[in-house]
Design an enzyme around this catalytic site. Sequence first.
Site, PDB file in Angstrom:
ATOM      1  N   ASN A   1       0.873  -1.179   0.000  1.00  0.00           N
ATOM      2  CA  ASN A   1       0.000   0.000   0.000  1.00  0.00           C
ATOM      3  C   ASN A   1       0.907   1.225   0.000  1.00  0.00           C
ATOM      4  O   ASN A   1       1.434   1.622   1.036  1.00  0.00           O
ATOM      5  CB  ASN A   1      -0.898  -0.031   1.231  1.00  0.00           C
ATOM      6  CG  ASN A   1      -1.828   1.175   1.323  1.00  0.00           C
ATOM      7  OD1 ASN A   1      -1.715   2.121   0.544  1.00  0.00           O
ATOM      8  ND2 ASN A   1      -2.735   1.151   2.274  1.00  0.00           N
TER       9      ASN A   1
ATOM     10  N   ARG B   1      -2.567  -2.073  -3.520  1.00  0.00           N
ATOM     11  CA  ARG B   1      -3.671  -1.125  -3.390  1.00  0.00           C
ATOM     12  C   ARG B   1      -3.459  -0.012  -4.402  1.00  0.00           C
ATOM     13  O   ARG B   1      -2.394   0.602  -4.465  1.00  0.00           O
ATOM     14  CB  ARG B   1      -3.701  -0.520  -1.986  1.00  0.00           C
ATOM     15  CG  ARG B   1      -4.846   0.469  -1.810  1.00  0.00           C
ATOM     16  CD  ARG B   1      -4.593   1.439  -0.677  1.00  0.00           C
ATOM     17  NE  ARG B   1      -5.673   2.407  -0.555  1.00  0.00           N
ATOM     18  CZ  ARG B   1      -5.556   3.574   0.058  1.00  0.00           C
ATOM     19  NH1 ARG B   1      -4.400   3.932   0.589  1.00  0.00           N
ATOM     20  NH2 ARG B   1      -6.572   4.404   0.130  1.00  0.00           N
TER      21      ARG B   1
ATOM     22  N   HIS C   1     -11.967   4.333  -0.216  1.00  0.00           N
ATOM     23  CA  HIS C   1     -12.025   3.412   0.938  1.00  0.00           C
ATOM     24  C   HIS C   1     -12.878   2.183   0.620  1.00  0.00           C
ATOM     25  O   HIS C   1     -13.433   1.551   1.517  1.00  0.00           O
ATOM     26  CB  HIS C   1     -12.595   4.095   2.196  1.00  0.00           C
ATOM     27  CG  HIS C   1     -11.837   5.277   2.670  1.00  0.00           C
ATOM     28  ND1 HIS C   1     -12.457   6.421   3.155  1.00  0.00           N
ATOM     29  CD2 HIS C   1     -10.507   5.525   2.737  1.00  0.00           C
ATOM     30  CE1 HIS C   1     -11.545   7.306   3.492  1.00  0.00           C
ATOM     31  NE2 HIS C   1     -10.347   6.785   3.251  1.00  0.00           N
TER      32      HIS C   1
ATOM     33  N   HIS D   1     -16.487   4.858   7.566  1.00  0.00           N
ATOM     34  CA  HIS D   1     -15.042   4.699   7.736  1.00  0.00           C
ATOM     35  C   HIS D   1     -14.494   6.045   8.208  1.00  0.00           C
ATOM     36  O   HIS D   1     -14.451   7.016   7.445  1.00  0.00           O
ATOM     37  CB  HIS D   1     -14.400   4.290   6.404  1.00  0.00           C
ATOM     38  CG  HIS D   1     -12.905   4.169   6.480  1.00  0.00           C
ATOM     39  ND1 HIS D   1     -12.252   2.954   6.517  1.00  0.00           N
ATOM     40  CD2 HIS D   1     -11.931   5.111   6.536  1.00  0.00           C
ATOM     41  CE1 HIS D   1     -10.946   3.167   6.596  1.00  0.00           C
ATOM     42  NE2 HIS D   1     -10.726   4.472   6.603  1.00  0.00           N
TER      43      HIS D   1
ATOM     44  N   ARG E   1      -8.634  17.397   5.775  1.00  0.00           N
ATOM     45  CA  ARG E   1      -9.413  17.733   4.582  1.00  0.00           C
ATOM     46  C   ARG E   1     -10.748  18.353   4.975  1.00  0.00           C
ATOM     47  O   ARG E   1     -11.367  17.960   5.956  1.00  0.00           O
ATOM     48  CB  ARG E   1      -9.638  16.488   3.720  1.00  0.00           C
ATOM     49  CG  ARG E   1      -8.406  16.040   2.972  1.00  0.00           C
ATOM     50  CD  ARG E   1      -8.615  14.722   2.265  1.00  0.00           C
ATOM     51  NE  ARG E   1      -7.941  13.634   2.958  1.00  0.00           N
ATOM     52  CZ  ARG E   1      -8.105  12.344   2.679  1.00  0.00           C
ATOM     53  NH1 ARG E   1      -8.938  11.970   1.730  1.00  0.00           N
ATOM     54  NH2 ARG E   1      -7.450  11.426   3.357  1.00  0.00           N
TER      55      ARG E   1
ATOM     56  N   GLY F   1      -9.748   4.228  12.110  1.00  0.00           N
ATOM     57  CA  GLY F   1      -9.086   4.527  13.381  1.00  0.00           C
ATOM     58  C   GLY F   1      -9.974   5.205  14.406  1.00  0.00           C
ATOM     59  O   GLY F   1      -9.959   4.870  15.596  1.00  0.00           O
ATOM     60  N   ILE F   2     -10.779   6.182  13.963  1.00  0.00           N
ATOM     61  CA  ILE F   2     -11.702   6.870  14.873  1.00  0.00           C
ATOM     62  C   ILE F   2     -12.932   6.017  15.117  1.00  0.00           C
ATOM     63  O   ILE F   2     -13.379   5.844  16.259  1.00  0.00           O
ATOM     64  CB  ILE F   2     -12.099   8.246  14.303  1.00  0.00           C
ATOM     65  CG1 ILE F   2     -10.883   9.160  14.180  1.00  0.00           C
ATOM     66  CG2 ILE F   2     -13.167   8.903  15.174  1.00  0.00           C
ATOM     67  CD1 ILE F   2     -11.144  10.472  13.445  1.00  0.00           C
TER      68      ILE F   2
ATOM     69  N   GLU G   1      -8.347  -4.035   5.378  1.00  0.00           N
ATOM     70  CA  GLU G   1      -8.237  -3.846   3.934  1.00  0.00           C
ATOM     71  C   GLU G   1      -7.170  -4.754   3.323  1.00  0.00           C
ATOM     72  O   GLU G   1      -7.314  -5.229   2.189  1.00  0.00           O
ATOM     73  CB  GLU G   1      -7.924  -2.377   3.631  1.00  0.00           C
ATOM     74  CG  GLU G   1      -9.029  -1.426   4.066  1.00  0.00           C
ATOM     75  CD  GLU G   1      -8.616   0.027   4.014  1.00  0.00           C
ATOM     76  OE1 GLU G   1      -8.772   0.624   2.941  1.00  0.00           O
ATOM     77  OE2 GLU G   1      -8.133   0.540   5.034  1.00  0.00           O
TER      78      GLU G   1
END
Length: 396
Positions: A9, A89, A178, A206, A239, A329-330, A383
């Site tokens: 990746n 990926r 994602h 996600h 972002r 992650g969150i 993933e």
Amino acid sequence: MDQYVLVLNCGSSSIKFAIIEAKTGRSPLHGLAENLGTVSSKLGFSYQHKQHDGELPVNTDHQQALAVIADTLKQFEHLSRRIVAVGHRVVHGGEYFTHSTLIDEQVIHAIEKTSLMAPLHNPVNLTGINSAQNAFPHLPHIAVFDTAFFQTMPKHAYLYALPYELYQQHNIRRYGFHGTSHYYVAHEAAKALKKALGNCNLITAHLGNGCSIAAIRQGKAIDTSLGFTPLEGLMMGTRCGDIDPSIPAYLIEQLGYSASEVSELLNKESGLLGISKLSNDCRTLEQQAKEGNLQAKLALDMFIYRLVKYIGAYLAVVGTLDALVFTGGIGENSAYVRESTISQLQHLGLELDAEKNLEMRFGQSGLISHNSSKPIFAIATNEEWVIAKDAMLYVH
């Protein structure tokens, strides 16, 4: 004898790599080359749960780092000789790819053509492919696309209300990203519900440094928040997500920004970092908010409010909801974000079990909803395993 897939990746300044047993998802060795192109380039990997540090020269680029990774893997001959494929990926597949595919010259050319739509990712994905083909010339190399899962979206969902010629001639449309993560957690949710995925209506969120949410009806993606590039939709770590599309023109024409400065601002200086003026790390912001930092609290409030709005919108389009899934992650680890989000959706039949919500973190997956609620899951995404399983389809 176990068969392994090497999963690569390549990010804009990093390379994640892992050797994965495709049947089980077991990964005896995985690592990260990071800060590439800088004086702090470094390599670390874990083998049998023990951490090791490799060596990278200063200012190592992707090609050099992949050569070092290949040499590192060859030190573990009992694993490297069992690698039967390399899975890559690739962020953007445009409209060319609806599923993973064996890499040949035609595929490389198509990935090159989509590079303008993912300039931070596709070029380094191609570097990774080229370098890995040189390092492992006798193995099949398979491209697994972030965008492929969303090729089932209907035209009325993926088109922008722009002159139709821009889609016809330049492929400007919503693509979504994602995809491997949404695909994985959707399948895991269906298993937990004891239903076929094709019979499931799901909303999958996600949430990490990059964030996206997907509406899945009868097992197929029908909408998603990320668009032509991975910038639209939810508020993210750095972002901006959704903004008035005239803001970039205003920044350029009235405030003197260049186009590249606007892109930098929207992609790397906005989101949680831009509002908090502190960090893009949700853990830091939660701690600071507890200690009274109002900007940290505002950033989290904005992040959660936008997530609530998207979940509400997607409830309207999926129909009867079978489950809501948090991942990334969150999504996997922040009990606070999950609780604060669901507390604003109780009138829509969603309610957390407070104890389960606190327990389900740090790689744990399971139900976090109250018995009276529609099912809500926290599911640790994988993933790399999706990439490994797709790569094995091309091993004969």
